[in-house]
Scaffold this active site. Structure first.
Site, PDB file in Angstrom:
ATOM      1  N   THR A   1      85.558  69.416  25.571  1.00  0.00           N
ATOM      2  CA  THR A   1      85.328  70.480  24.601  1.00  0.00           C
ATOM      3  C   THR A   1      86.384  70.526  23.504  1.00  0.00           C
ATOM      4  O   THR A   1      86.061  70.436  22.309  1.00  0.00           O
ATOM      5  CB  THR A   1      85.257  71.836  25.321  1.00  0.00           C
ATOM      6  OG1 THR A   1      84.131  71.816  26.213  1.00  0.00           O
ATOM      7  CG2 THR A   1      85.098  72.983  24.331  1.00  0.00           C
TER       8      THR A   1
ATOM      9  N   HIS B   1      77.180  72.507  34.096  1.00  0.00           N
ATOM     10  CA  HIS B   1      78.184  72.308  35.147  1.00  0.00           C
ATOM     11  C   HIS B   1      77.719  72.884  36.483  1.00  0.00           C
ATOM     12  O   HIS B   1      77.796  72.229  37.524  1.00  0.00           O
ATOM     13  CB  HIS B   1      79.498  72.983  34.758  1.00  0.00           C
ATOM     14  CG  HIS B   1      80.309  72.227  33.766  1.00  0.00           C
ATOM     15  ND1 HIS B   1      80.709  70.929  33.957  1.00  0.00           N
ATOM     16  CD2 HIS B   1      80.822  72.611  32.554  1.00  0.00           C
ATOM     17  CE1 HIS B   1      81.433  70.526  32.912  1.00  0.00           C
ATOM     18  NE2 HIS B   1      81.499  71.526  32.055  1.00  0.00           N
TER      19      HIS B   1
ATOM     20  N   ASP C   1      79.549  69.273  21.252  1.00  0.00           N
ATOM     21  CA  ASP C   1      80.785  68.525  21.482  1.00  0.00           C
ATOM     22  C   ASP C   1      80.623  67.343  22.430  1.00  0.00           C
ATOM     23  O   ASP C   1      81.386  66.388  22.370  1.00  0.00           O
ATOM     24  CB  ASP C   1      81.876  69.456  22.017  1.00  0.00           C
ATOM     25  CG  ASP C   1      81.407  70.299  23.198  1.00  0.00           C
ATOM     26  OD1 ASP C   1      80.194  70.272  23.515  1.00  0.00           O
ATOM     27  OD2 ASP C   1      82.236  71.012  23.784  1.00  0.00           O
ATOM     28  N   HIS C   2      79.644  67.407  23.306  1.00  0.00           N
ATOM     29  CA  HIS C   2      79.441  66.335  24.297  1.00  0.00           C
ATOM     30  C   HIS C   2      78.128  66.599  25.010  1.00  0.00           C
ATOM     31  O   HIS C   2      77.508  67.658  24.865  1.00  0.00           O
ATOM     32  CB  HIS C   2      80.586  66.291  25.322  1.00  0.00           C
ATOM     33  CG  HIS C   2      80.842  67.628  25.978  1.00  0.00           C
ATOM     34  ND1 HIS C   2      79.972  68.189  26.886  1.00  0.00           N
ATOM     35  CD2 HIS C   2      81.855  68.519  25.842  1.00  0.00           C
ATOM     36  CE1 HIS C   2      80.455  69.358  27.290  1.00  0.00           C
ATOM     37  NE2 HIS C   2      81.586  69.586  26.655  1.00  0.00           N
TER      38      HIS C   2
END
Length: 437
Positions: free
Chosen positions: A72, A200, A243-244
């Protein structure tokens, strides 16, 4: 006469190589929104009418590639500075000091200027120095000072605060729209912590991830209506990115999870480590033990170990003074455990940015963007010069190129014509004139 003409063209060539005038002639406002952990294909298995409409009303990249490291803070700071991680220095979500063993959790780092202020100016400060008014709403790095300068207005996420309240998401949009329409801000960055948290906790294939994507889609619809209500449709450009990505973590009993202490005695051989943190780890061997640590880790399965002085140039990490001598990158889906398994995430990131699961999204719309245009993939490093062009400000030195994203814009979009294009035009004219002399 021919000589005079030659001199005039030479002067034009020299002028083309100089930066354009810093005067802004009717530049539009810019809103950058980041949805943390929004993988490039998350909208392909969910009904997303508002995101689909964005493609028709604006531009889309097939995907974008985040920098190494796919975390992040490093990735967000690359977007807002246009610099590789080794240059801007934010090398991890955690603030750390390998000498003192300091480790500060992610959200506690967000207002720690000593972690963010490494001599590279983010877009907020560059824009303010050129007369613009900027704000950061939860965006990583927005709460820090840079060479003593703070962002005009910055809100920082609190630790433990829920990220998925849809009502608050809409309220945040209302706040940002009022900043633009009533307080005349020129640039605002807005951050949302989803779908990262769901990815997550449940994994990227879970139904709850699809549920949060639907919530994001409704939020985009709310944003479009808010822009219209505040009469900003003709003056506000919007970029949506992330961001990813996210991948599913492989768990026992299907696979043997990585426990690094099986392959080397961390207590005896290491003086500092950040492991147990997804797919990326760092380690400082004790004096004289670097080669032994490297050799032992090289025998461990499902990972690649790197000595910092031998990192591939494409990683853009080796010049960082903050990174310790040993870097460890797990294969896709394998998390790094240090001494025993403490890792509970069902999805994660931090893996090599070449994996498709680490790729992320890019959408944009507004008065300066084309409509119904899909571009080829590009690296997130190029978003910074695009934003500078839209705001009509001179960028700081950066590793991106505005030529990568120029096809996203209308012919009149953005700021002055790139100096390199002017130089090439003048050079062509000079070559033609020379044939007449």
């Amino acid at each position: 006469m021919k000589l005079e003409l030659y001199l005039l063209i030479t002067a034009a060539l020299c002028a083309a190589g100089r930066p354009a005038s810093p005067e802004r002639t009717g530049a539009n406002k810019l809103l950058l929104i980041s949805f943390d952990g929004f993988r490039w294909d998350y909208d392909q298995d969910v009904d997303t009418p508002n995101l689909d409409q964005l493609v028709r009303d604006g531009v889309k990249a097939k995907y974008i590639t985040p920098p190494m490291i796919t975390m992040t803070s490093p990735s967000h700071f690359t977007t807002i500075t246009g610099r590789w991680v080794e240059d801007h220095g934010v090398v991890h979500n955690m603030m750390f000091n390998a000498t003192t063993n300091l480790k500060v959790p992610h959200k506690q780092t967000l207002s720690r200027s000593e972690w963010w202020d490494n001599g590279v100016l983010p877009l907020w400060i560059t824009a303010q120095n050129q007369g613009l008014k900027t704000a950061s709403f939860y965006y990583p790095g927005g709460g820090a000072n840079y060479s003593g300068q703070a962002v005009n207005r910055a809100l920082v996420e609190e630790s433990g605060y829920p990220d998925d309240n849809e009502t608050e998401w809409q309220q945040n949009i209302d706040t940002v729209m009022s900043w633009f329409s009533e307080e005349h801000f020129d640039l605002v960055t807005l951050y949302y912590g989803e779908p990262d948290n769901v990815g997550h906790a449940k994994g990227p294939d879970h139904e709850d991830r699809k549920k949060i994507i639907r919530q994001i889609d409704r939020t985009i619809g709310y944003l479009r209506h808010a822009i219209s209500r505040h009469q900003l449709s003709d003056s506000l450009n919007v970029i949506l990115t992330s961001d990813h990505g996210m991948t599913t973590i492989k768990k026992r009993p299907q696979v043997d999870e990585i426990i690094l202490n099986k392959y080397l005695n961390l207590l005896q051989l290491a003086s500092f480590e950040i492991l147990d943190y997804g797919g990326f780890g760092i380690l400082t061997p004790k004096p004289g033990k670097e080669l032994e640590v490297y050799d032992l880790l090289s025998k461990a399965p499902n990972l690649t170990v790197y000595r910092k002085d031998q990192l591939p140039e494409s990683f853009r990490l080796a010049k960082s003074e903050r990174l310790p001598p040993i870097l460890i990158m797990a294969d896709l889906g394998f998390n790094l455990n240090s001494r025993f398994i403490v890792y509970v995430n069902k999805g994660d990131h931090g893996f090599h940015n070449g994996y498709m699961d680490m790729k992320t999204i890019f959408r944009a719309f507004g008065p300066d963007f084309r409509r119904n245009f899909v571009s080829e993939p590009f690296d997130s490093i190029h978003i910074y010069p695009l934003m500078c062009r839209l705001l009509q400000i001179h960028p700081e030195p950066n590793n991106g190129s505005e030529t990568v994203t120029q096809d996203l814009l209308l012919l009149h979009g953005g700021s002055q014509r790139p100096a390199v294009s002017l130089a090439l035009s003048a050079a062509s004219l000079l070559l033609y004139i020379s044939t007449l002399l």
